[in-house]
Write a protein that holds these residues in place. Structure first.
Motif, mmCIF file in Angstrom:
data_model
loop_
_atom_site.group_PDB
_atom_site.id
_atom_site.type_symbol
_atom_site.label_atom_id
_atom_site.label_comp_id
_atom_site.label_asym_id
_atom_site.label_seq_id
_atom_site.Cartn_x
_atom_site.Cartn_y
_atom_site.Cartn_z
ATOM 1 N N ASN A 102 0.816 -1.214 0.000
ATOM 2 C CA ASN A 102 0.000 0.000 0.000
ATOM 3 C C ASN A 102 0.849 1.264 0.000
ATOM 4 N N MET A 103 2.173 1.114 0.007
ATOM 5 C CA MET A 103 3.100 2.246 -0.019
ATOM 6 C C MET A 103 3.686 2.350 -1.430
ATOM 7 N N HIS B 166 0.397 6.288 3.193
ATOM 8 C CA HIS B 166 -0.136 6.258 4.551
ATOM 9 C C HIS B 166 0.007 4.841 5.070
ATOM 10 N N PRO B 167 0.771 4.614 6.123
ATOM 11 C CA PRO B 167 1.012 3.247 6.590
ATOM 12 C C PRO B 167 -0.278 2.532 6.975
ATOM 13 N N VAL B 168 -0.248 1.217 6.817
ATOM 14 C CA VAL B 168 -1.393 0.383 7.135
ATOM 15 C C VAL B 168 -1.797 0.564 8.594
ATOM 16 N N THR B 169 -3.079 0.456 8.862
ATOM 17 C CA THR B 169 -3.586 0.556 10.228
ATOM 18 C C THR B 169 -4.196 -0.784 10.631
ATOM 19 N N GLY B 170 -4.486 -0.922 11.911
ATOM 20 C CA GLY B 170 -5.092 -2.152 12.393
ATOM 21 C C GLY B 170 -4.083 -3.079 13.023
ATOM 22 N N GLY B 171 -4.304 -4.384 12.882
ATOM 23 C CA GLY B 171 -3.508 -5.376 13.589
ATOM 24 C C GLY B 171 -2.041 -5.380 13.239
ATOM 25 N N PHE B 172 -1.684 -4.968 12.007
ATOM 26 C CA PHE B 172 -0.282 -4.962 11.619
ATOM 27 C C PHE B 172 0.255 -3.537 11.513
ATOM 28 N N TRP C 152 6.271 0.725 6.886
ATOM 29 C CA TRP C 152 6.403 2.178 6.736
ATOM 30 C C TRP C 152 7.723 2.634 6.141
ATOM 31 N N TRP C 153 8.708 1.719 5.969
ATOM 32 C CA TRP C 153 9.914 2.126 5.236
ATOM 33 C C TRP C 153 10.545 0.897 4.574
ATOM 34 N N PRO C 154 11.142 1.077 3.381
ATOM 35 C CA PRO C 154 11.692 -0.050 2.630
ATOM 36 C C PRO C 154 13.035 -0.486 3.199
ATOM 37 N N CYS C 155 13.183 -1.785 3.430
ATOM 38 C CA CYS C 155 14.383 -2.280 4.083
ATOM 39 C C CYS C 155 14.474 -3.785 3.907
ATOM 40 N N LYS C 156 15.574 -4.345 4.330
ATOM 41 C CA LYS C 156 15.688 -5.786 4.495
ATOM 42 C C LYS C 156 15.249 -6.064 5.929
ATOM 43 N N ASP C 157 14.000 -6.451 6.069
ATOM 44 C CA ASP C 157 13.366 -6.450 7.392
ATOM 45 C C ASP C 157 13.567 -7.788 8.091
#
Length: 351
Positions: free
Chosen positions: A121-122, A166-172, A198-203
């Protein structure tokens, strides 16, 4: 890739325990009106146990979901060494506009593409390397970036991802636009696999970048607490300013922290090395909780000194320690800047 050293691990664990860092990932806006200054230590310990049990169950659900995804084992061909992050937070539209540079080294020969994590969604505007724009594709919450040429083991590459949303809301949800006493609060809580929201990375927690440059642009009425050393605050426009931080220690993605709001900011010194050295202890407190925080958070230097006697020196003395209030229903031991709920529970520290 950097594993946690025993000293750093002990330091984080001790500070987490000391500050009662309790995460409520599925209830970020839980109302807590109890005056915890009137609670007994046993009552607070029981509440700690309840919240930790909730956090553990939430973390297990998240880990199971992430681990079952195909992309969980596709990022072993590179090692991240550095992130250069610039985020502009719009408190009115609740949007993030970001520019994230990543430097990495290949861990095998012939690396021509790498996967990074970013929720779908980003939107991505572009991905650019020093040699020019790169092509990429998206599948679910994974972005496959096609490098400018194949890289062999030990060779370094870099690119910058331009994105917004706009970052996802709710459980995650891991980034929140909230309100406290009429003031916007913009903050993160990404443990363990939700930095990607909310930000692109190697998570992946097992791959710590050696260092970070962090820049957060916010409206001028806001202070932004984050990790590492605050190098400068620079006017960016007539209505915004940017906070520039440097992280000199290895740090995993979920520990990158943002806490921006109208704060009362105060600083203490932690004196160590026989009185020869000092480290700043920075507190960003909600204005309506400032007088309540003073005698409670104000004990922090003494607590660090006491713990250092038994477990070794605090491991980030060349940067800082501190707290920022946020609206999540507990807290999070973000590296060098713990985020704490703004209710009285966020200041309760029975010994």
């Amino acid at each position: 890739m950097h594993e946690s050293t025993p000293l750093v691990s002990i330091g984080r664990i001790l500070l987490a325990a000391m500050m009662f860092v309790l995460v409520l990932p599925y209830h970020p806006k839980a109302v807590d009106n109890r005056d915890w200054s009137q609670a007994t230590p046993s009552e607070i310990h029981a509440e700690m146990g309840r919240r930790k049990a909730m956090a553990l169950e939430a973390a297990r659900r998240r880990e199971a979901l992430i681990s079952s995804a195909v992309q969980a084992n596709t990022q072993t061909n590179y090692d991240v060494t550095f992130y250069d992050i610039y985020l502009r937070l719009n408190d009115t539209t609740q949007m993030i506009y970001g520019r994230v540079g990543m430097t990495a080294t290949a861990t095998q020969d012939g690396v021509s593409a790498v996967d990074i994590d970013l929720y779908n969604n980003m939107p991505i505007d572009s991905i650019v390397s020093p040699s020019g724009p790169l092509t990429y594709s998206r599948a679910g919450n994974v972005v496959t970036v096609n490098l400018d040429h194949p890289y062999n083991t030990g060779e370094s590459f870099s690119f910058v991802t331009y994105y917004n949303g706009h970052p996802v809301t709710g459980g995650f949800q891991a980034f929140s636009f909230d309100v406290h006493s009429g003031n916007t609060v913009m903050s993160s809580l990404s443990e363990p696999y939700l930095a990607r929201t909310w930000w692109p990375c190697k998570d992946r927690p097992d791959d710590k970048a050696d260092s970070f440059h962090i820049a957060i642009e916010v409206a001028t009425q806001f202070y932004c607490g984050s990790n590492g050393t605050l190098d400068s605050t620079v006017a960016t426009s007539p209505n915004t300013h940017t906070f520039y931080y440097t992280v000199h220690y290895p740090m995993t993605t979920y520990l990158f922290s943002v806490a921006a709001s109208v704060y009362t900011v105060w600083q203490q010194d932690y004196v160590y090395n026989g009185g020869l050295d000092t480290m700043p202890v920075v507190h960003a407190t909600y204005p309506d909780m400032y007088s309540y925080a003073l005698p409670r958070w104000g004990k922090t230097p003494d607590y660090i000194a006491s713990l250092a006697k038994y477990y070794g020196e605090y491991p980030f003395t060349s940067e800082k320690y501190g707290h920022s209030n946020f609206e999540w229903g507990g807290g999070m031991e973000h590296q060098t800047m713990t985020s704490m709920t703004g209710s009285t529970f966020g200041f309760a520290e029975p010994v």
